[in-house]
Design a protein around this motif. Sequence first.
Motif, PDB file in Angstrom:
ATOM      1  N   GLU A  60       3.313   5.024   6.084  1.00  0.00           N
ATOM      2  CA  GLU A  60       4.097   6.247   6.260  1.00  0.00           C
ATOM      3  C   GLU A  60       4.674   6.665   4.906  1.00  0.00           C
ATOM      4  O   GLU A  60       5.592   6.033   4.387  1.00  0.00           O
ATOM      5  CB  GLU A  60       5.220   6.004   7.272  1.00  0.00           C
ATOM      6  CG  GLU A  60       6.056   7.242   7.533  1.00  0.00           C
ATOM      7  CD  GLU A  60       5.202   8.479   7.804  1.00  0.00           C
ATOM      8  OE1 GLU A  60       5.205   9.400   6.953  1.00  0.00           O
ATOM      9  OE2 GLU A  60       4.533   8.526   8.854  1.00  0.00           O
ATOM     10  N   SER A  61       4.104   7.719   4.334  1.00  0.00           N
ATOM     11  CA  SER A  61       4.547   8.156   3.009  1.00  0.00           C
ATOM     12  C   SER A  61       5.675   9.167   3.095  1.00  0.00           C
ATOM     13  O   SER A  61       6.327   9.457   2.088  1.00  0.00           O
ATOM     14  CB  SER A  61       3.372   8.784   2.254  1.00  0.00           C
ATOM     15  OG  SER A  61       2.993  10.002   2.890  1.00  0.00           O
ATOM     16  N   PHE A  68      -2.846   6.611   2.806  1.00  0.00           N
ATOM     17  CA  PHE A  68      -3.464   5.292   2.690  1.00  0.00           C
ATOM     18  C   PHE A  68      -3.300   4.824   1.247  1.00  0.00           C
ATOM     19  O   PHE A  68      -3.318   5.640   0.324  1.00  0.00           O
ATOM     20  CB  PHE A  68      -4.971   5.366   3.005  1.00  0.00           C
ATOM     21  CG  PHE A  68      -5.281   5.980   4.347  1.00  0.00           C
ATOM     22  CD1 PHE A  68      -5.477   5.193   5.476  1.00  0.00           C
ATOM     23  CD2 PHE A  68      -5.371   7.364   4.487  1.00  0.00           C
ATOM     24  CE1 PHE A  68      -5.763   5.769   6.712  1.00  0.00           C
ATOM     25  CE2 PHE A  68      -5.657   7.946   5.716  1.00  0.00           C
ATOM     26  CZ  PHE A  68      -5.851   7.140   6.830  1.00  0.00           C
ATOM     27  N   TRP A  69      -3.178   3.500   1.048  1.00  0.00           N
ATOM     28  CA  TRP A  69      -3.056   3.031  -0.337  1.00  0.00           C
ATOM     29  C   TRP A  69      -4.394   2.579  -0.928  1.00  0.00           C
ATOM     30  O   TRP A  69      -4.455   2.213  -2.101  1.00  0.00           O
ATOM     31  CB  TRP A  69      -1.961   1.986  -0.513  1.00  0.00           C
ATOM     32  CG  TRP A  69      -1.944   0.810   0.439  1.00  0.00           C
ATOM     33  CD1 TRP A  69      -1.133   0.671   1.540  1.00  0.00           C
ATOM     34  CD2 TRP A  69      -2.719  -0.398   0.363  1.00  0.00           C
ATOM     35  NE1 TRP A  69      -1.381  -0.534   2.159  1.00  0.00           N
ATOM     36  CE2 TRP A  69      -2.332  -1.215   1.462  1.00  0.00           C
ATOM     37  CE3 TRP A  69      -3.696  -0.869  -0.522  1.00  0.00           C
ATOM     38  CZ2 TRP A  69      -2.906  -2.474   1.697  1.00  0.00           C
ATOM     39  CZ3 TRP A  69      -4.266  -2.109  -0.289  1.00  0.00           C
ATOM     40  CH2 TRP A  69      -3.869  -2.893   0.806  1.00  0.00           C
ATOM     41  N   ALA A  70      -5.470   2.642  -0.132  1.00  0.00           N
ATOM     42  CA  ALA A  70      -6.804   2.315  -0.655  1.00  0.00           C
ATOM     43  C   ALA A  70      -7.852   2.862   0.293  1.00  0.00           C
ATOM     44  O   ALA A  70      -7.598   2.993   1.493  1.00  0.00           O
ATOM     45  CB  ALA A  70      -6.987   0.809  -0.800  1.00  0.00           C
ATOM     46  N   ASP A 108       1.576   7.385  -6.927  1.00  0.00           N
ATOM     47  CA  ASP A 108       2.936   7.034  -6.493  1.00  0.00           C
ATOM     48  C   ASP A 108       2.921   6.301  -5.149  1.00  0.00           C
ATOM     49  O   ASP A 108       3.857   6.418  -4.356  1.00  0.00           O
ATOM     50  CB  ASP A 108       3.805   8.296  -6.418  1.00  0.00           C
ATOM     51  CG  ASP A 108       3.232   9.345  -5.452  1.00  0.00           C
ATOM     52  OD1 ASP A 108       2.246   9.034  -4.739  1.00  0.00           O
ATOM     53  OD2 ASP A 108       3.766  10.463  -5.408  1.00  0.00           O
ATOM     54  N   GLY A 109       1.871   5.548  -4.904  1.00  0.00           N
ATOM     55  CA  GLY A 109       1.764   4.808  -3.655  1.00  0.00           C
ATOM     56  C   GLY A 109       2.338   3.409  -3.769  1.00  0.00           C
ATOM     57  O   GLY A 109       2.806   2.995  -4.833  1.00  0.00           O
ATOM     58  N   PRO A 110       2.291   2.671  -2.662  1.00  0.00           N
ATOM     59  CA  PRO A 110       2.825   1.304  -2.642  1.00  0.00           C
ATOM     60  C   PRO A 110       1.858   0.300  -3.276  1.00  0.00           C
ATOM     61  O   PRO A 110       0.679   0.597  -3.483  1.00  0.00           O
ATOM     62  CB  PRO A 110       2.992   1.039  -1.143  1.00  0.00           C
ATOM     63  CG  PRO A 110       1.937   1.873  -0.493  1.00  0.00           C
ATOM     64  CD  PRO A 110       1.792   3.108  -1.353  1.00  0.00           C
ATOM     65  N   GLN A 111       2.352  -0.882  -3.547  1.00  0.00           N
ATOM     66  CA  GLN A 111       1.507  -1.984  -3.999  1.00  0.00           C
ATOM     67  C   GLN A 111       0.626  -2.425  -2.829  1.00  0.00           C
ATOM     68  O   GLN A 111       1.004  -2.202  -1.693  1.00  0.00           O
ATOM     69  CB  GLN A 111       2.376  -3.136  -4.504  1.00  0.00           C
ATOM     70  CG  GLN A 111       3.128  -2.786  -5.783  1.00  0.00           C
ATOM     71  CD  GLN A 111       2.192  -2.328  -6.896  1.00  0.00           C
ATOM     72  OE1 GLN A 111       1.153  -2.949  -7.165  1.00  0.00           O
ATOM     73  NE2 GLN A 111       2.516  -1.208  -7.521  1.00  0.00           N
ATOM     74  N   PRO A 112      -0.536  -3.018  -3.046  1.00  0.00           N
ATOM     75  CA  PRO A 112      -0.982  -3.555  -4.342  1.00  0.00           C
ATOM     76  C   PRO A 112      -1.704  -2.570  -5.261  1.00  0.00           C
ATOM     77  O   PRO A 112      -2.008  -2.932  -6.395  1.00  0.00           O
ATOM     78  CB  PRO A 112      -1.958  -4.664  -3.918  1.00  0.00           C
ATOM     79  CG  PRO A 112      -2.551  -4.141  -2.641  1.00  0.00           C
ATOM     80  CD  PRO A 112      -1.416  -3.416  -1.943  1.00  0.00           C
TER      81      PRO A 112
END
Length: 129
Positions: A60-61, A68-70, A108-112
């Motif tokens: 949830e951005s 999605f982060w990937a 500007d997304g989350p890790q990893p």
Amino acid sequence: MTDSKTDAQPKALSPEAEYVLRHHGTERPGTSPLNREKRPGVYACAGCGTELFVSDTKYESGSGWPSFWAPAGAGEGVATTTDRSHGMVRTEVHCAKCQGHLGHVFPDGPQPTGLRYCINGAALSFRPK
Ligand code: FE
């Protein structure tokens, strides 16, 4: 003989999917039911069925678009180009198979990964696991 119902015919798209995928459109934020989709499953291209993202990387951005982060797997389902429209320089994301426009990717997304794939829900077709 030509059969008008073969797989070679382009898939019938909803007006929203047509606008996003084929005309580089953007849906209004917060309008896609996929924003609230939490089930495990696969997000495929609404135009050609290629697997693009999986639920494991959805988050949830707060943007109002599915994020999605990937991409799925090694990322072979998606490709990117530089988008200089609207007075901005952004990285546009499209389906590697049918070239349909999906959205943009931002750093500007989350890790990893630190990436945020900001994707129009209208360009996606969700398949629950
Ligand atoms: Fe596609």
